[in-house]
Enzyme design. Structure first.
Site, PDB file in Angstrom:
ATOM      1  N   ASP A  35     -34.090  20.684  10.258  1.00 50.78           N
ATOM      2  CA  ASP A  35     -33.260  21.315  11.295  1.00 50.78           C
ATOM      3  C   ASP A  35     -32.999  20.398  12.489  1.00 50.78           C
ATOM      4  O   ASP A  35     -32.872  20.853  13.618  1.00 50.78           O
ATOM      5  CB  ASP A  35     -33.887  22.639  11.786  1.00 50.78           C
ATOM      6  CG  ASP A  35     -34.221  23.556  10.634  1.00 50.78           C
ATOM      7  OD1 ASP A  35     -33.365  23.697   9.760  1.00 50.78           O
ATOM      8  OD2 ASP A  35     -35.344  24.095  10.592  1.00 50.78           O
ATOM      9  N   LYS A  54     -28.779  17.448  10.945  1.00 48.60           N
ATOM     10  CA  LYS A  54     -28.271  16.413  10.015  1.00 48.60           C
ATOM     11  C   LYS A  54     -26.825  16.673   9.619  1.00 48.60           C
ATOM     12  O   LYS A  54     -26.029  15.744   9.505  1.00 48.60           O
ATOM     13  CB  LYS A  54     -29.144  16.357   8.747  1.00 48.60           C
ATOM     14  CG  LYS A  54     -30.521  15.816   8.990  1.00 48.60           C
ATOM     15  CD  LYS A  54     -31.365  15.851   7.741  1.00 48.60           C
ATOM     16  CE  LYS A  54     -31.774  17.247   7.329  1.00 48.60           C
ATOM     17  NZ  LYS A  54     -32.756  17.900   8.218  1.00 48.60           N
ATOM     18  N   ASN A  56     -32.776  25.333  -0.081  1.00 51.00           N
ATOM     19  CA  ASN A  56     -33.668  25.606   1.064  1.00 51.00           C
ATOM     20  C   ASN A  56     -33.066  24.992   2.327  1.00 51.00           C
ATOM     21  O   ASN A  56     -33.408  25.365   3.437  1.00 51.00           O
ATOM     22  CB  ASN A  56     -35.095  25.075   0.833  1.00 51.00           C
ATOM     23  CG  ASN A  56     -35.150  23.651   0.299  1.00 51.00           C
ATOM     24  OD1 ASN A  56     -34.130  23.069  -0.076  1.00 51.00           O
ATOM     25  ND2 ASN A  56     -36.335  23.073   0.241  1.00 51.00           N
ATOM     26  N   GLY A  82     -30.068  23.996   5.080  1.00 52.70           N
ATOM     27  CA  GLY A  82     -28.890  24.645   5.655  1.00 52.70           C
ATOM     28  C   GLY A  82     -28.285  23.678   6.641  1.00 52.70           C
ATOM     29  O   GLY A  82     -28.760  23.547   7.755  1.00 52.70           O
ATOM     30  N   HIS A  83     -27.289  22.931   6.217  1.00 50.93           N
ATOM     31  CA  HIS A  83     -26.693  21.916   7.088  1.00 50.93           C
ATOM     32  C   HIS A  83     -25.463  22.509   7.777  1.00 50.93           C
ATOM     33  O   HIS A  83     -24.473  22.826   7.126  1.00 50.93           O
ATOM     34  CB  HIS A  83     -26.350  20.658   6.271  1.00 50.93           C
ATOM     35  CG  HIS A  83     -27.577  19.958   5.769  1.00 50.93           C
ATOM     36  ND1 HIS A  83     -27.553  18.842   4.981  1.00 50.93           N
ATOM     37  CD2 HIS A  83     -28.885  20.227   5.985  1.00 50.93           C
ATOM     38  CE1 HIS A  83     -28.796  18.459   4.736  1.00 50.93           C
ATOM     39  NE2 HIS A  83     -29.618  19.293   5.318  1.00 50.93           N
ATOM     40  N   GLN A 121     -34.240  18.700   4.657  1.00 52.58           N
ATOM     41  CA  GLN A 121     -35.533  18.975   5.294  1.00 52.58           C
ATOM     42  C   GLN A 121     -35.852  17.822   6.267  1.00 52.58           C
ATOM     43  O   GLN A 121     -34.948  17.287   6.868  1.00 52.58           O
ATOM     44  CB  GLN A 121     -36.660  19.186   4.266  1.00 52.58           C
ATOM     45  CG  GLN A 121     -36.531  20.482   3.489  1.00 52.58           C
ATOM     46  CD  GLN A 121     -35.523  20.406   2.356  1.00 52.58           C
ATOM     47  OE1 GLN A 121     -35.613  19.513   1.534  1.00 52.58           O
ATOM     48  NE2 GLN A 121     -34.600  21.331   2.307  1.00 52.58           N
ATOM     49  N   ARG A 161     -37.190  30.015  14.703  1.00 52.32           N
ATOM     50  CA  ARG A 161     -37.949  28.775  14.537  1.00 52.32           C
ATOM     51  C   ARG A 161     -39.018  28.679  15.615  1.00 52.32           C
ATOM     52  O   ARG A 161     -38.796  29.126  16.748  1.00 52.32           O
ATOM     53  CB  ARG A 161     -37.023  27.566  14.647  1.00 52.32           C
ATOM     54  CG  ARG A 161     -36.016  27.514  13.512  1.00 52.32           C
ATOM     55  CD  ARG A 161     -35.074  26.322  13.666  1.00 52.32           C
ATOM     56  NE  ARG A 161     -34.055  26.362  12.621  1.00 52.32           N
ATOM     57  CZ  ARG A 161     -32.783  25.995  12.795  1.00 52.32           C
ATOM     58  NH1 ARG A 161     -32.369  25.532  13.953  1.00 52.32           N
ATOM     59  NH2 ARG A 161     -31.933  26.053  11.795  1.00 52.32           N
ATOM     60  N   GLY A 167     -23.944  18.518  21.859  1.00 47.74           N
ATOM     61  CA  GLY A 167     -23.369  19.826  21.535  1.00 47.74           C
ATOM     62  C   GLY A 167     -23.077  19.875  20.039  1.00 47.74           C
ATOM     63  O   GLY A 167     -23.078  18.839  19.366  1.00 47.74           O
TER      64      GLY A 167
HETATM   65  P1  IMP Z   1     -39.569  25.490   0.515  1.00 50.28           P
HETATM   66  O1  IMP Z   1     -38.990  24.111   0.523  1.00 50.28           O
HETATM   67  O2  IMP Z   1     -38.533  26.556   0.541  1.00 50.28           O
HETATM   68  O3  IMP Z   1     -40.571  25.678  -0.550  1.00 50.28           O
HETATM   69  O4  IMP Z   1     -40.361  25.672   1.899  1.00 50.28           O
HETATM   70  C1  IMP Z   1     -41.493  24.884   2.243  1.00 50.28           C
HETATM   71  C2  IMP Z   1     -41.586  24.694   3.744  1.00 50.28           C
HETATM   72  O5  IMP Z   1     -40.512  23.854   4.172  1.00 50.28           O
HETATM   73  C3  IMP Z   1     -41.447  25.972   4.560  1.00 50.28           C
HETATM   74  O6  IMP Z   1     -42.235  25.838   5.736  1.00 50.28           O
HETATM   75  C4  IMP Z   1     -39.980  26.013   4.930  1.00 50.28           C
HETATM   76  O7  IMP Z   1     -39.739  26.763   6.103  1.00 50.28           O
HETATM   77  C5  IMP Z   1     -39.701  24.541   5.131  1.00 50.28           C
HETATM   78  N1  IMP Z   1     -38.311  24.164   4.861  1.00 50.28           N
HETATM   79  C6  IMP Z   1     -37.718  24.061   3.657  1.00 50.28           C
HETATM   80  N2  IMP Z   1     -36.447  23.672   3.781  1.00 50.28           N
HETATM   81  C7  IMP Z   1     -36.225  23.521   5.096  1.00 50.28           C
HETATM   82  C8  IMP Z   1     -35.101  23.114   5.853  1.00 50.28           C
HETATM   83  O8  IMP Z   1     -34.041  22.766   5.330  1.00 50.28           O
HETATM   84  N3  IMP Z   1     -35.268  23.085   7.198  1.00 50.28           N
HETATM   85  C9  IMP Z   1     -36.449  23.392   7.798  1.00 50.28           C
HETATM   86  N4  IMP Z   1     -37.532  23.772   7.125  1.00 50.28           N
HETATM   87  C10 IMP Z   1     -37.420  23.835   5.781  1.00 50.28           C
END
Ligand code: IMP
Length: 420
Positions: free
Chosen positions: A12, A15, A37, A39-40, A221, A302, A411
């Site tokens: 987060d 990116k 997982n 979210g860009h 991530q 968050r 921004g």
């Molecule tokens: P998973 O990748 O969904 O298995 O999550 C594992 C950990 O990584 C958790 O704490 C999620 O909140 C965190 N996580 C996974 N993907 C993201 C992301 O894109 N941004 C921030 N945290 C993430």
């Protein structure tokens, strides 16, 4: 040549916006790990878009977008994403290429994710429940299904064999589910994906390199969620560091030139796990509010805290960062004082190195304080126009990390970016 862009914190870091800003300089954007997982978020022309699996170059017409072999794909999710992006007029069929070696997230992977998190109770990782960990487990366990399998006659059998094993596990955990609820959408999405370019992406990428194209490898991530070097076990299941770009795209390290490392001017984390500079107080609340710190994928609030230099230096070292990009600097406007953690006290001794396990030691962050600044930074175009107090803060950060901070984002919009 290949440049890499990745996050240096717990994800987060912004990116999506940065890739979008950098894309005009590149012919290709390629995602190399993670899955939905991520979210860009991208904002331009007054609209906001969130991409989960599709590379962030998709809104630039000239750009080729590759989902690499290191990514895990949920066909249902990707179909939705493609449909949304197509509605903006983007020709996805033309610009999207999908690696046949990318692994598939099956409906049962998502169910197993939910079941195993529930089983862990208070020790849960706080997963996004997108099926990421079970899918990578099957990949490493050599029993996964890949995108290329959907083009083979035996796909239905392979699918059934894999899901039977998952169902045994779900039953043993007494997890209630009805697979039939999920399968029609899955098979419909699998059929939908067949119309896109499913390719041998390692040859494709290396041919692009040979022909002189400029490639931007997009990480998801963040470094502190890396499976090897993150705050294990509170991590994701892939290599989020520069090395992941080599294995996740099939490119040699020799081709990598610049590594853009993105960090926020403060820190956030979603999910569980250690967070030394976390502010569970009014300051943290203010950071969350001003920074709109709610998950782009799950909507979860968050956790927030001050910038942490020991972790930032660690991430710069692991990734070989050549160019730093600081995002969300505007959010710190209005704080009377801004803190930066520059070392830790661990079991009574000061250090700037990360311990083996942050959660199992008595770790106290030690801060340096800076007077804050006020006013809207978002319209500022050059570094020297920024408030002096902001520059004092940034110059100190710069002096500690020894890599130039070349871009400061003030921004969410493409335009709100200071290039130094
Ligand atoms: P998973 O990748 O969904 O298995 O999550 C594992 C950990 O990584 C958790 O704490 C999620 O909140 C965190 N996580 C996974 N993907 C993201 C992301 O894109 N941004 C921030 N945290 C993430």
């Amino acid at each position: 040549m290949v440049d890499v862009v990745l996050g240096l914190q717990w994800g987060d870091e912004g990116k999506g916006k940065i890739v979008d800003v950098l894309t005009p300089q590149y012919d290709v954007v390629a995602r190399f790990q993670g899955g939905p997982n991520a979210g860009h978020s991208l904002e331009f022309g007054g609209n906001k878009y969130v991409l989960n699996t599709i590379p962030s170059g998709i809104f630039h017409e000239h750009c080729t977008n590759i989902i690499g072999n290191g990514v895990v794909i949920d066909p249902v999710q990707l179909k939705k994403e493609i449909e949304k992006a197509s509605a903006t007029g983007v020709d996805i069929k033309k610009s999207l290429y999908i690696s046949q070696k990318a692994h598939l997230i099956l409906p049962t992977h998502r169910l197993v994710d939910a079941a195993s998190e529930a089983k862990k109770g208070e020790h849960k990782v706080g997963s996004t429940l997108r099926g990421i960990s079970p899918t990578y487990q099957d990949k490493i366990g050599r029993s996964g299904l890949r995108v290329g399998d959907i083009l083979t006659d035996g796909f239905a059998t392979k699918y059934r064999n894999a899901t039977n094993i998952h169902c045994e596990l779900l039953n043993s955990l007494n997890f209630e589910y009805n697979l039939a609820d999920h399968e029609p959408a899955f098979f419909e999405a699998v059929e939908f994906l067949k119309q896109f370019k499913i390719i041998n992406s390692e040859y494709f990428v290396n041919d692009l390199i040979k022909s002189g194209k400029k490639i931007l490898a997009e990480g998801a991530q963040g470094t502190l969620l890396d499976i090897d070097f993150g705050s294990y076990p509170f991590v994701t299941s892939s290599n989020t560091i520069t090395g992941g770009a080599c294995s996740g795209l099939g490119i040699s390290p020799q081709h990598i030139q610049k590594v853009y490392g993105i960090f926020k001017a403060y820190c956030t984390r979603v999910g569980n796990g250690p967070f030394p500079t976390e502010q569970e107080n009014e300051t943290g609340e203010m950071l969350r509010k001003l920074g709109h710190e709610f998950g782009a994928t799950t909507g979860r609030p968050r956790r927030t805290g001050w910038l942490d230099l020991p972790t930032l230096k660690y991430a710069i070292m692991l990734n070989g960062v050549t160019d730093l990009i600081c995002t969300k600097s505007d959010v710190l406007s209005g704080f009377e004082e801004v803190l930066v953690c520059d070392r830790y006290k661990i079991e009574g001794a000061e250090t700037s190195e990360l311990p083996y396990s942050m959660q199992d030691v008595k770790l106290e962050p030690l801060y340096r304080s800076f007077p804050g600044w006020t006013g809207d930074l978002s319209k500022i175009k050059t570094y020297n126009e920024l408030p002096e107090t902001f520059r004092n803060y940034m110059d100190y950060v710069q002096s500690q990390i020894e890599v130039p901070v070349n871009v400061i984002s003030v921004g969410p919009d493409r335009e709100e970016t200071i290039i130094r």
